[in-house]
Scaffold this motif. Structure first.
Motif, PDB file in Angstrom:
ATOM      1  N   TYR A   1     -14.571  75.769  20.751  1.00 32.62           N
ATOM      2  CA  TYR A   1     -13.644  75.503  21.848  1.00 32.62           C
ATOM      3  C   TYR A   1     -14.333  74.748  22.980  1.00 32.62           C
ATOM      4  O   TYR A   1     -15.543  74.862  23.185  1.00 32.62           O
ATOM      5  CB  TYR A   1     -13.061  76.817  22.376  1.00 32.62           C
ATOM      6  CG  TYR A   1     -12.347  77.600  21.309  1.00 32.62           C
ATOM      7  CD1 TYR A   1     -11.066  77.244  20.895  1.00 32.62           C
ATOM      8  CD2 TYR A   1     -12.962  78.685  20.685  1.00 32.62           C
ATOM      9  CE1 TYR A   1     -10.411  77.952  19.908  1.00 32.62           C
ATOM     10  CE2 TYR A   1     -12.319  79.400  19.695  1.00 32.62           C
ATOM     11  CZ  TYR A   1     -11.048  79.023  19.304  1.00 32.62           C
ATOM     12  OH  TYR A   1     -10.405  79.727  18.312  1.00 32.62           O
TER      13      TYR A   1
ATOM     14  N   ASP B   1     -12.927  74.766  26.327  1.00 34.67           N
ATOM     15  CA  ASP B   1     -12.682  75.353  27.646  1.00 34.67           C
ATOM     16  C   ASP B   1     -12.148  76.768  27.490  1.00 34.67           C
ATOM     17  O   ASP B   1     -11.973  77.273  26.372  1.00 34.67           O
ATOM     18  CB  ASP B   1     -11.702  74.496  28.453  1.00 34.67           C
ATOM     19  CG  ASP B   1     -10.375  74.258  27.729  1.00 34.67           C
ATOM     20  OD1 ASP B   1      -9.922  75.163  26.991  1.00 34.67           O
ATOM     21  OD2 ASP B   1      -9.789  73.174  27.893  1.00 34.67           O
TER      22      ASP B   1
ATOM     23  N   GLN C   1      -9.243  77.925  28.095  1.00 33.54           N
ATOM     24  CA  GLN C   1      -7.867  78.024  27.612  1.00 33.54           C
ATOM     25  C   GLN C   1      -7.772  77.951  26.094  1.00 33.54           C
ATOM     26  O   GLN C   1      -6.694  78.118  25.526  1.00 33.54           O
ATOM     27  CB  GLN C   1      -7.002  76.919  28.232  1.00 33.54           C
ATOM     28  CG  GLN C   1      -6.650  77.155  29.708  1.00 33.54           C
ATOM     29  CD  GLN C   1      -7.848  77.038  30.610  1.00 33.54           C
ATOM     30  OE1 GLN C   1      -8.617  76.068  30.537  1.00 33.54           O
ATOM     31  NE2 GLN C   1      -8.059  78.046  31.450  1.00 33.54           N
TER      32      GLN C   1
ATOM     33  N   THR D   1      -8.785  75.196  24.243  1.00 39.24           N
ATOM     34  CA  THR D   1      -8.658  73.842  23.723  1.00 39.24           C
ATOM     35  C   THR D   1      -9.744  73.607  22.680  1.00 39.24           C
ATOM     36  O   THR D   1     -10.935  73.790  22.965  1.00 39.24           O
ATOM     37  CB  THR D   1      -8.798  72.802  24.846  1.00 39.24           C
ATOM     38  OG1 THR D   1      -7.819  73.071  25.853  1.00 39.24           O
ATOM     39  CG2 THR D   1      -8.634  71.394  24.304  1.00 39.24           C
ATOM     40  N   GLU D   2      -9.345  73.240  21.489  1.00 37.19           N
ATOM     41  CA  GLU D   2     -10.326  73.069  20.427  1.00 37.19           C
ATOM     42  C   GLU D   2     -11.036  71.725  20.547  1.00 37.19           C
ATOM     43  O   GLU D   2     -10.423  70.704  20.890  1.00 37.19           O
ATOM     44  CB  GLU D   2      -9.656  73.177  19.059  1.00 37.19           C
ATOM     45  CG  GLU D   2      -9.151  74.578  18.748  1.00 37.19           C
ATOM     46  CD  GLU D   2      -8.545  74.688  17.359  1.00 37.19           C
ATOM     47  OE1 GLU D   2      -8.068  73.642  16.851  1.00 37.19           O
ATOM     48  OE2 GLU D   2      -8.555  75.788  16.784  1.00 37.19           O
TER      49      GLU D   2
END
Length: 579
Positions: A107, A109, A111, A113-114
């Protein structure tokens, strides 16, 4: 290394382990034949497979499959349980399972996000993980080494070694109370919010939340203080003490604080942190307090691999020695495996080690089963009774701690090993087994009317969750109306760990012994049926329940011989098994 000298260094491994032959002369693979004493100090880890250690492979394979599945989103979970995982299972010196799944980095971040798929970095068996609070075990061993060297006394006030600690009601807190988390100190302190020069002084100035010795509170300040104590009495930094006294003698080459940046691609990322603003943390201590103390602290900061932690586990199973090197004497290891917190049920604790914690030790739980977890998603379980070790390393906080717990995975791997071990019948070639998932009933056909009271006898192997609500227990029930209604049969069990006096149901854990059980059903002209009912709860499980040698008789004679007439028993959830 300054003052860090082990008093036992002048003794040979052979001399210190003389007497360890008290261990039971039994082979591996038996859950119902616990070992006594330490393993021979010469025991070293070797690769094999479950059959080499007398184990069934299926339960372990199923657990490994679950752990692999949890690296992706599964029904009931919004996110993967963790990005990556490495597991290792040892029984009687044999590494019976190695597994790795998922990714060190996935990831970008917090959140979730990949990263682009070509930037995902898969885990490997030698992936280095931030083990978080498993670091406390290294600090505890370092303390006990100083006890053995005569530099520290467990029951002396901490203020004897750290005079500044003896303020604000802490004058009587002992070293032992820090190790068992009964000091009364608060659970946490946020050192990273303070100027560097104020961080350790703030710990030294803390005020207890309860009088020392009156309550259990799992406390990071306890272990931070012990880290400072080790440094004070040795004159060396904690990382140097751990390296020279533990990891280097044991050959734990990938274990230590502040790993070399050249190893970064072997290190599993942890969390994207915004407060403090650290970004994606990799290769630095995830724990904010340890990070603020330069990555070296008594409560966190150690990085390690599954193989290295298995060496540490085997060292303790061996009574403090491995590969010709001794880091602790047997008495010190015994104190790590002895519960000093009997006044605080559910919080069993040796010197540094948690004991008998079913929430992550699962079916391996027992009075002397030792281990620790780490906030980052790591766990180590050491079971002397079966000479077993379970290591599970995950980066469950990657990318965010809010994505949830990995306790189901911790339980699964320990439970897989527990179920892979056998429980052998005490009579004949098979017993009835109810797996811990339950529920299960084993019901007789009609036994006819009873002349005088009917005596029910059987053997039971009970390893279940212990709680005050009476669930997760084995009960025998009687019916005189063809099963329309059932009444409990009071039971009396005898054997190691059996509950005292008549019981409505049987629960027990950790004793690993068969019980002989008796009950009585009043005389009745109505046809009698009996059933054995196992009703586990849905949270923590044990090894399960076996019953054997069922016999029902009244004054007129035998009504049921379960060994000869097993076709008269109808199982639902029970299985006949030699295990």
């Amino acid at each position: 290394m300054g003052k860090t000298v082990l008093a036992i260094a002048v003794l040979s491994v052979a001399a210190l382990t003389a007497g360890s032959a008290s261990a039971s002369p039994v082979g591996g693979g038996r859950f119902d034949r616990p070992w006594e004493g330490f393993a021979p100090a010469s025991t070293e880890l070797r690769d094999g497979d479950p059959s080499d250690a007398g184990l069934r492979s299926k339960p372990i394979d199923q657990a490994v499959g679950q752990i692999e599945a949890w690296t992706e989103t599964v029904p009931g979970r919004e996110h993967p349980m963790y990005a990556g995982a490495v597991g290792l299972v040892v029984h009687n010196g044999v590494v019976v399972s190695r597994s790795e799944a998922g990714y060190e980095v996935r990831y970008a971040d917090g959140q979730g996000t990949e990263l682009p798929a070509d930037q995902w970095e898969p885990v490997d068996r030698d992936t280095i993980f931030d083990v978080a609070s498993i670091s406390k075990l290294f600090t505890s061993i370092a303390v006990l080494q100083q006890v053995e060297a005569g530099a520290v006394d467990l029951d002396s006030p901490v203020a004897r070694y750290l005079p500044e600690f003896g303020a604000n009601g802490k004058q009587t807190i002992t070293v032992r109370q820090l190790l068992t988390h009964t000091s009364g100190l608060p659970a946490e302190v946020k050192l990273w919010t303070l100027p560097p020069q104020d961080r350790i002084p703030t710990v030294m100035a803390l005020q207890p939340k309860s009088p020392p010795g009156t309550a259990y509170t799992y406390s990071d300040p306890n272990m931070i203080t012990l880290g400072v104590l080790v440094e004070r009495v040795t004159g060396d930094r904690l990382d140097e003490v751990v390296a020279e006294g533990i990891t280097e003698p044991l050959g734990m080459r990938d274990t230590g604080y502040n790993p070399d940046r050249g190893e970064l691609r072997r290190i599993a990322a942890t969390e994207f942190q915004a407060d403090p603003p650290r970004g994606m943390v990799r290769g630095q201590a995830h724990d904010e307090n340890a990070w603020s103390l330069g990555g070296v602290a008594g409560q966190a900061g150690v990085f390690s691999t599954a193989d290295d932690l298995a060496i540490l586990g085997q060292t303790l199973l061996n009574g403090g020695a491995y590969a010709g090197e001794r880091i602790l004497g047997e008495h010190s290891v015994e104190q790590m495996l002895t519960n000093f917190n009997s006044a605080f049920p559910g919080n069993s604790h040796g010197l540094g080690f948690e004991l008998d914690q079913r929430w992550y030790m699962a079916g391996l739980s027992g009075p002397h089963t030792a281990g620790h977890t780490g906030y980052t998603g790591t766990s180590l379980v050491i079971d002397p009774a079966s000479r077993s070790i379970v290591v599970l390393l995950t980066n469950r906080v990657h990318p965010s701690r809010s994505w949830g717990s990995n306790n189901p995975a911790r339980q699964a791997l320990a439970q897989g090993l527990a179920e892979a071990m056998s429980v052998r019948p005490v009579r004949g070639s098979k017993s009835w087994f109810a797996p811990p998932q339950g529920p299960a009933t084993l019901t007789t056909d009609s036994l006819g009317s009873v002349t005088g009271a009917a005596q029910v006898t059987f053997d039971a192997f009970v390893d279940t969750q212990m709680d005050g609500d009476g669930v997760d227990a084995l009960a025998v029930e009687a019916s005189g109306d063809e099963g329309a209604t059932w009444q409990p049969v009071p039971l009396t069990a005898t054997g190691p760990g059996a509950p005292e006096g008549p019981q409505q149901s049987l629960a027990g854990a950790g004793h690993r012994s068969w019980w002989r059980v008796q009950g009585s059903v009043p005389e009745s002209s109505k046809p009698l049926r009996l059933r054995w009912r196992y009703a586990p709860d849905d949270q923590y499980v044990g090894r399960g329940v076996n019953i054997d040698g069922i016999s029902v008789a009244d004054r007129a004679g035998v009504l049921l011989d379960g060994e000869r007439d097993d076709e008269r028993l109808t199982p639902e959830g029970w299985f006949q098994t030699p295990r």
